[in-house]
Design a protein around this motif. Sequence first.
Motif, PDB file in Angstrom:
ATOM      1  N   UNK A  56       0.769  -1.362   0.062  1.00  0.00           N
ATOM      2  CA  UNK A  56      -0.041  -0.237  -0.020  1.00  0.00           C
ATOM      3  C   UNK A  56       0.776   1.204   0.026  1.00  0.00           C
ATOM      4  N   UNK A  57       0.499   2.348  -0.854  1.00  0.00           N
ATOM      5  CA  UNK A  57       1.069   3.585  -0.890  1.00  0.00           C
ATOM      6  C   UNK A  57       2.141   3.446  -2.108  1.00  0.00           C
ATOM      7  N   UNK A  58       2.354   2.354  -2.616  1.00  0.00           N
ATOM      8  CA  UNK A  58       3.227   2.253  -3.741  1.00  0.00           C
ATOM      9  C   UNK A  58       2.142   1.946  -4.903  1.00  0.00           C
ATOM     10  N   UNK A  59       0.685   1.422  -4.676  1.00  0.00           N
ATOM     11  CA  UNK A  59      -0.029   0.767  -5.688  1.00  0.00           C
ATOM     12  C   UNK A  59      -1.325   1.015  -5.335  1.00  0.00           C
ATOM     13  N   UNK A  60      -2.311   1.392  -5.907  1.00  0.00           N
ATOM     14  CA  UNK A  60      -3.665   1.558  -5.349  1.00  0.00           C
ATOM     15  C   UNK A  60      -4.680   0.651  -6.543  1.00  0.00           C
ATOM     16  N   UNK A  61      -5.770   0.558  -6.291  1.00  0.00           N
ATOM     17  CA  UNK A  61      -6.568   0.314  -7.457  1.00  0.00           C
ATOM     18  C   UNK A  61      -6.867   1.074  -8.644  1.00  0.00           C
ATOM     19  N   UNK A  62      -6.520   2.139  -8.344  1.00  0.00           N
ATOM     20  CA  UNK A  62      -6.908   3.051  -9.488  1.00  0.00           C
ATOM     21  C   UNK A  62      -5.725   2.539 -10.469  1.00  0.00           C
ATOM     22  N   UNK A  63      -4.462   2.002 -10.134  1.00  0.00           N
ATOM     23  CA  UNK A  63      -3.572   1.668 -10.857  1.00  0.00           C
ATOM     24  C   UNK A  63      -3.673   0.174 -11.530  1.00  0.00           C
ATOM     25  N   UNK A  64      -4.632  -0.454 -11.161  1.00  0.00           N
ATOM     26  CA  UNK A  64      -4.717  -2.090 -11.601  1.00  0.00           C
ATOM     27  C   UNK A  64      -5.902  -1.857 -12.764  1.00  0.00           C
ATOM     28  N   UNK A  65      -5.921  -2.613 -13.863  1.00  0.00           N
ATOM     29  CA  UNK A  65      -6.612  -2.769 -14.932  1.00  0.00           C
ATOM     30  C   UNK A  65      -7.971  -3.310 -14.348  1.00  0.00           C
ATOM     31  N   UNK A  66      -9.122  -2.560 -15.038  1.00  0.00           N
ATOM     32  CA  UNK A  66     -10.379  -2.998 -14.280  1.00  0.00           C
ATOM     33  C   UNK A  66     -10.873  -4.401 -14.472  1.00  0.00           C
ATOM     34  N   UNK A  67     -10.169  -5.002 -15.413  1.00  0.00           N
ATOM     35  CA  UNK A  67     -10.642  -6.509 -15.632  1.00  0.00           C
ATOM     36  C   UNK A  67     -10.145  -7.375 -14.534  1.00  0.00           C
ATOM     37  N   UNK A  68      -9.007  -6.918 -13.949  1.00  0.00           N
ATOM     38  CA  UNK A  68      -8.446  -7.455 -12.676  1.00  0.00           C
ATOM     39  C   UNK A  68      -9.403  -7.064 -11.485  1.00  0.00           C
ATOM     40  N   UNK A  69     -10.414  -7.859 -11.288  1.00  0.00           N
ATOM     41  CA  UNK A  69     -11.291  -7.088 -10.256  1.00  0.00           C
ATOM     42  C   UNK A  69     -11.687  -8.032  -9.004  1.00  0.00           C
ATOM     43  N   UNK A  70     -10.586  -8.904  -8.923  1.00  0.00           N
ATOM     44  CA  UNK A  70     -10.437  -9.640  -7.645  1.00  0.00           C
ATOM     45  C   UNK A  70     -11.152 -10.983  -7.426  1.00  0.00           C
ATOM     46  N   UNK A  71     -11.917 -11.327  -8.644  1.00  0.00           N
ATOM     47  CA  UNK A  71     -12.508 -12.709  -8.614  1.00  0.00           C
ATOM     48  C   UNK A  71     -11.711 -13.763  -8.769  1.00  0.00           C
ATOM     49  N   UNK A  72     -10.515 -13.657  -9.269  1.00  0.00           N
ATOM     50  CA  UNK A  72      -9.594 -14.754  -9.825  1.00  0.00           C
ATOM     51  C   UNK A  72      -8.676 -15.096  -8.644  1.00  0.00           C
ATOM     52  N   UNK A  73      -8.563 -16.344  -8.275  1.00  0.00           N
ATOM     53  CA  UNK A  73      -7.556 -16.623  -7.146  1.00  0.00           C
ATOM     54  C   UNK A  73      -6.274 -16.350  -7.649  1.00  0.00           C
ATOM     55  N   UNK A  74      -5.409 -15.646  -6.853  1.00  0.00           N
ATOM     56  CA  UNK A  74      -4.158 -15.467  -6.804  1.00  0.00           C
ATOM     57  C   UNK A  74      -4.123 -14.031  -7.710  1.00  0.00           C
TER      58      UNK A  74
END
Length: 231
Positions: A56-74
């Motif tokens: 945290x602080x180096x990366x936020x959800x705004x920096x993560x592609x929208x299709x990587x929404x946390x439904x995938x294991x890992x």
Amino acid sequence: MSMMMTKRTPTSMRLGGKAKKTSKTTKSTKGWGGGEGGSGDLSKWYGAGRKLYLPGGLLTLDDVPSYLNGTLAGDYGYDPLGLGTDVEQVNKYREYELIHARWAMLGAAGAIIPEGLAANGADIKGATWFETGKVLLEGNDLNYFAVPWGVVNNPLPLIVVLGAQVGLMGAAEKFRVDKTGPPGYAPGGKFDSDVFDGLDTNNPGGPFDPFGLADDPDLEAELQVKEIKNG
């Protein structure tokens, strides 16, 4: 590539909105997750509040592609090449990654167990994994099944070991691709390949889960994360 693994929901395996039939029945699994049993805090691994590949602080959800929404294991939000944008392609990546992860874990066991047996008195030539090939290339035979303490002696030369390895691996891979094969055996008894018809091909359960570890869907979701992280 660990973001490519899917989570099993309590009622089905979902990817891209499509549900796949499973044979799971929901129950509380005691002990495996510690304390009262069951799964731990899944919010660490799934959803918007999950752990990301940078602190945290180096990366936020705004920096993560929208299709990587946390439904995938890992899913740690890491996909610099954009490989996860195509759902059908993700299905293939998921299968390839699981197969490689499982073989890697079996390979690790195959390296550690013979060395451990040899360290405790078993006469196993080439027991240290990086010496196994050297033993064969020097013209020596190798006990292919490595049964310790002389219970079974099966010395084989390199050409026979190579042929057996190619044949066994090729047959296993063909059965997997064709989704059929000879009858199998599990603690519950003999079963035919059609027992997996209609089930998720990557996590079918049934005879491959004789202890019912995945009968609790939340615990199964946690175990899928552990499997891909260890693999």
